[in-house]
Design an enzyme around this catalytic site. Structure first.
Site, PDB file in Angstrom:
ATOM      1  N   HIS A 102      28.456 -38.987  10.565  1.00  0.00           N
ATOM      2  CA  HIS A 102      27.361 -37.936  10.251  1.00  0.00           C
ATOM      3  C   HIS A 102      27.793 -36.540  11.307  1.00  0.00           C
ATOM      4  O   HIS A 102      26.958 -35.609  11.195  1.00  0.00           O
ATOM      5  CB  HIS A 102      25.892 -38.448  10.923  1.00  0.00           C
ATOM      6  CG  HIS A 102      25.687 -39.677   9.953  1.00  0.00           C
ATOM      7  ND1 HIS A 102      24.598 -40.535  10.375  1.00  0.00           N
ATOM      8  CD2 HIS A 102      25.870 -40.154   8.822  1.00  0.00           C
ATOM      9  CE1 HIS A 102      24.589 -41.317   9.492  1.00  0.00           C
ATOM     10  NE2 HIS A 102      25.106 -41.143   8.545  1.00  0.00           N
ATOM     11  N   CYS A 148      32.695 -23.437   8.501  1.00  0.00           N
ATOM     12  CA  CYS A 148      32.364 -22.298   8.015  1.00  0.00           C
ATOM     13  C   CYS A 148      31.855 -23.099   6.601  1.00  0.00           C
ATOM     14  O   CYS A 148      32.201 -23.847   6.190  1.00  0.00           O
ATOM     15  CB  CYS A 148      33.712 -21.707   7.751  1.00  0.00           C
ATOM     16  SG  CYS A 148      33.776 -20.275   6.651  1.00  0.00           S
ATOM     17  N   CYS A 156      35.033 -21.725   4.002  1.00  0.00           N
ATOM     18  CA  CYS A 156      36.340 -22.223   4.200  1.00  0.00           C
ATOM     19  C   CYS A 156      36.556 -23.794   5.105  1.00  0.00           C
ATOM     20  O   CYS A 156      37.573 -24.149   5.243  1.00  0.00           O
ATOM     21  CB  CYS A 156      37.354 -21.249   4.992  1.00  0.00           C
ATOM     22  SG  CYS A 156      37.247 -20.929   6.574  1.00  0.00           S
ATOM     23  N   CYS A 158      37.745 -16.283   7.861  1.00  0.00           N
ATOM     24  CA  CYS A 158      37.186 -15.450   6.648  1.00  0.00           C
ATOM     25  C   CYS A 158      35.795 -14.826   6.913  1.00  0.00           C
ATOM     26  O   CYS A 158      35.571 -14.182   5.655  1.00  0.00           O
ATOM     27  CB  CYS A 158      37.020 -16.520   5.245  1.00  0.00           C
ATOM     28  SG  CYS A 158      35.556 -17.419   5.511  1.00  0.00           S
ATOM     29  N   GLY A 167      23.243 -50.954  18.677  1.00  0.00           N
ATOM     30  CA  GLY A 167      22.274 -49.971  18.526  1.00  0.00           C
ATOM     31  C   GLY A 167      21.706 -49.243  17.381  1.00  0.00           C
ATOM     32  O   GLY A 167      21.613 -47.853  17.277  1.00  0.00           O
ATOM     33  N   THR A 168      22.223 -49.935  16.226  1.00  0.00           N
ATOM     34  CA  THR A 168      21.737 -49.398  14.989  1.00  0.00           C
ATOM     35  C   THR A 168      20.671 -50.092  14.114  1.00  0.00           C
ATOM     36  O   THR A 168      20.948 -51.573  14.464  1.00  0.00           O
ATOM     37  CB  THR A 168      23.015 -48.873  13.995  1.00  0.00           C
ATOM     38  OG1 THR A 168      22.631 -48.582  12.745  1.00  0.00           O
ATOM     39  CG2 THR A 168      23.911 -50.003  13.900  1.00  0.00           C
ATOM     40  N   SER A 169      19.873 -49.686  13.629  1.00  0.00           N
ATOM     41  CA  SER A 169      18.892 -50.215  12.722  1.00  0.00           C
ATOM     42  C   SER A 169      19.307 -50.979  11.598  1.00  0.00           C
ATOM     43  O   SER A 169      18.807 -51.799  10.750  1.00  0.00           O
ATOM     44  CB  SER A 169      17.489 -49.400  12.506  1.00  0.00           C
ATOM     45  OG  SER A 169      18.020 -48.405  11.708  1.00  0.00           O
ATOM     46  N   GLU A 184      16.147 -55.467  19.507  1.00  0.00           N
ATOM     47  CA  GLU A 184      15.463 -56.062  18.637  1.00  0.00           C
ATOM     48  C   GLU A 184      16.286 -56.502  17.230  1.00  0.00           C
ATOM     49  O   GLU A 184      17.311 -56.241  17.174  1.00  0.00           O
ATOM     50  CB  GLU A 184      14.590 -54.681  17.761  1.00  0.00           C
ATOM     51  CG  GLU A 184      13.537 -54.308  18.683  1.00  0.00           C
ATOM     52  CD  GLU A 184      12.745 -53.130  18.173  1.00  0.00           C
ATOM     53  OE1 GLU A 184      12.620 -52.905  16.894  1.00  0.00           O
ATOM     54  OE2 GLU A 184      12.439 -52.287  18.969  1.00  0.00           O
TER      55      GLU A 184
HETATM   56  N1  LIG Z   1      21.819 -39.823  19.387  1.00  0.00           N
HETATM   57  C1  LIG Z   1      22.109 -39.244  18.089  1.00  0.00           C
HETATM   58  O1  LIG Z   1      22.937 -38.544  17.737  1.00  0.00           O
HETATM   59  C2  LIG Z   1      21.032 -39.657  16.955  1.00  0.00           C
HETATM   60  C3  LIG Z   1      19.585 -39.951  17.404  1.00  0.00           C
HETATM   61  C4  LIG Z   1      18.535 -40.014  16.464  1.00  0.00           C
HETATM   62  C5  LIG Z   1      19.106 -40.244  15.066  1.00  0.00           C
HETATM   63  N2  LIG Z   1      20.268 -40.212  14.803  1.00  0.00           N
HETATM   64  C6  LIG Z   1      20.707 -40.175  13.567  1.00  0.00           C
HETATM   65  O2  LIG Z   1      19.668 -40.999  12.713  1.00  0.00           O
HETATM   66  C7  LIG Z   1      20.154 -42.214  11.955  1.00  0.00           C
HETATM   67  C8  LIG Z   1      19.516 -43.463  12.115  1.00  0.00           C
HETATM   68  O3  LIG Z   1      20.037 -44.498  12.099  1.00  0.00           O
HETATM   69  P1  LIG Z   1      20.429 -45.503  13.400  1.00  0.00           P
HETATM   70  O4  LIG Z   1      20.704 -46.841  13.212  1.00  0.00           O
HETATM   71  O5  LIG Z   1      21.515 -44.996  14.301  1.00  0.00           O
HETATM   72  O6  LIG Z   1      19.335 -45.225  14.336  1.00  0.00           O
HETATM   73  P2  LIG Z   1      17.793 -45.998  14.189  1.00  0.00           P
HETATM   74  O7  LIG Z   1      16.885 -45.155  15.140  1.00  0.00           O
HETATM   75  O8  LIG Z   1      17.198 -46.250  12.830  1.00  0.00           O
HETATM   76  O9  LIG Z   1      17.866 -47.250  14.922  1.00  0.00           O
HETATM   77  C9  LIG Z   1      18.043 -47.284  16.213  1.00  0.00           C
HETATM   78  C10 LIG Z   1      18.254 -48.902  16.745  1.00  0.00           C
HETATM   79  O10 LIG Z   1      18.542 -48.948  18.110  1.00  0.00           O
HETATM   80  C11 LIG Z   1      18.138 -49.989  18.667  1.00  0.00           C
HETATM   81  N3  LIG Z   1      17.772 -49.601  20.079  1.00  0.00           N
HETATM   82  C12 LIG Z   1      16.749 -48.977  20.815  1.00  0.00           C
HETATM   83  N4  LIG Z   1      17.095 -48.784  22.181  1.00  0.00           N
HETATM   84  C13 LIG Z   1      18.178 -49.502  22.396  1.00  0.00           C
HETATM   85  C14 LIG Z   1      19.128 -49.800  23.306  1.00  0.00           C
HETATM   86  N5  LIG Z   1      18.898 -49.470  24.673  1.00  0.00           N
HETATM   87  N6  LIG Z   1      20.409 -50.459  23.116  1.00  0.00           N
HETATM   88  C15 LIG Z   1      20.778 -50.979  21.904  1.00  0.00           C
HETATM   89  N7  LIG Z   1      19.955 -50.621  20.692  1.00  0.00           N
HETATM   90  C16 LIG Z   1      18.792 -50.159  21.086  1.00  0.00           C
HETATM   91  C17 LIG Z   1      16.636 -50.148  17.976  1.00  0.00           C
HETATM   92  O11 LIG Z   1      16.221 -51.283  18.167  1.00  0.00           O
HETATM   93  C18 LIG Z   1      17.221 -49.661  16.568  1.00  0.00           C
HETATM   94  O12 LIG Z   1      17.628 -50.853  15.920  1.00  0.00           O
HETATM   95  C19 LIG Z   1      21.364 -42.002  11.981  1.00  0.00           C
HETATM   96  O13 LIG Z   1      21.927 -41.554  10.751  1.00  0.00           O
HETATM   97  C20 LIG Z   1      22.014 -41.014  12.934  1.00  0.00           C
HETATM   98  O14 LIG Z   1      22.919 -40.089  12.548  1.00  0.00           O
HETATM   99  C21 LIG Z   1      21.320 -39.917  15.698  1.00  0.00           C
HETATM  100 ZN   LIG Z   2      35.680 -19.468   6.958  1.00  0.00          ZN
END
Ligand SMILES: NC(=O)c1ccc[n+]([C@@H]2O[C@H](COP(=O)([O-])OP(=O)(O)OC[C@H]3O[C@@H](n4cnc5c(N)ncnc54)[C@H](O)[C@@H]3O)[C@@H](O)[C@H]2O)c1
Ligand SMILES: [Zn+2]
Length: 239
Positions: free
Chosen positions: A120, A128, A131, A149, A186-188, A214
């Site tokens: 992401h 830019c 370009c 540019c 740490g991703t949903s 979770e």
């Molecule tokens: N830090 C960042 O750069 C950031 C922050 C918020 C959202 N985003 C963007 O939002 C989108 C959301 O998708 P996602 O799946 O990354 O996030 P999400 O917010 O949908 O899910 C977060 C997940 O992390 C879990 N979580 C919470 N605390 C935790 C911990 N201490 N350790 C491990 N897991 C933990 C939650 O249970 C949940 O399943 C992504 O595309 C991302 O690019 C990025």
């Molecule tokens: Zn440029």
């Protein structure tokens, strides 16, 4: 919590490892997760998905920059947590190591991870609009215009309504299909195509491990679910 013996053994002998991280890996650093409030943010009366959209880049780029400058300023104060540092150590530990992140916060880099696939983009880069030349804003201040540019710059982040960077998912998928051990941290697992990576790994025979306090839609596919916070669970692999 303890790391189960089978996982410990696989971790000790693995050669090809892939880690996919999401917002949860940065939660303990103080970055709000998406579901934890990060997506309900409102900037000047505009919801997150309006101000962070491709359409807004066309309509009001200065407003988009104001919002991203504000977010970068907040992030500048935050530091990596033990999960980021542990993942950074793994790049030396395995013959082939791939870090794929959905995060844009730059905390993996700050912890010492050098190479990663950023699905992401990164909030610390501008690009830019004409370009595609990229500019780091980690040390430097944001340039007013492209040095190549002269055209306008925009955040190098995938906004709502935009495609992933060309080739990023394909590369991640190729690594996923070759890894022996795949960590999902740490991703949903609701955001595709990122959520497809553990499925690709699993289908290709990898051992898939989830680290999350979770359960998620991926939990049932995983060979091992380590229920807990990334910053507490991942450092257990040192011992
Ligand atoms: N830090 C960042 O750069 C950031 C922050 C918020 C959202 N985003 C963007 O939002 C989108 C959301 O998708 P996602 O799946 O990354 O996030 P999400 O917010 O949908 O899910 C977060 C997940 O992390 C879990 N979580 C919470 N605390 C935790 C911990 N201490 N350790 C491990 N897991 C933990 C939650 O249970 C949940 O399943 C992504 O595309 C991302 O690019 C990025
Ligand atoms: Zn440029």
């Amino acid at each position: 919590m303890q790391i189960p013996a089978e996982l410990r053994e696989r971790f000790a002998r693995a050669r090809r490892v892939l880690v996919l991280t999401g917002a949860g890996v940065s939660a303990e650093s103080g970055v709000p997760t998406f579901r934890g409030g990060g997506n309900s943010a409102v900037w000047r009366g505009m919801p997150f998905d309006v101000i962070s959209s491709a359409e807004m880049v066309e309509r009001d780029l200065p407003a988009v920059w104001e919002w991203f400058d504000y977010r970068r300023n907040l992030l500048a104060e935050l530091n990596p947590n033990p999960a980021h540092y542990e993942i950074a150590r793994w790049q030396e530990r395995f013959a082939e190591f791939t870090l794929v992140t959905q995060n844009v916060d730059g905390l993996h880099q700050k912890a010492g991870s050098r190479k990663m696939i950023e699905l992401h983009g990164n909030i610390w880069r501008a690009r830019c609009t004409a370009c595609d030349t990229a500019y780091s804003m980690v040390q430097e201040r944001r340039p007013d215009a492209c040095f190549e540019c002269g055209d306008l710059l925009r955040p190098d982040v995938v906004l709502f309504g935009e495609m992933l960077p060309p080739g990023a998912f394909e590369l991640a998928a190729a690594c996923a299909s070759q890894c022996e051990l795949c960590f999902v941290v740490g991703t949903s697992a609701l955001v595709y195509p990122a959520a497809a990576l553990p499925e690709i790994a699993k289908a290709a025979g990898a051992y898939v491990v989830e680290v999350n306090p979770e359960r998620t839609p991926l939990s049932s596919l995983c060979d091992e679910v380590l229920t807990g916070k990334a910053g507490e669970v991942l450092p257990l692999f040192q011992r």
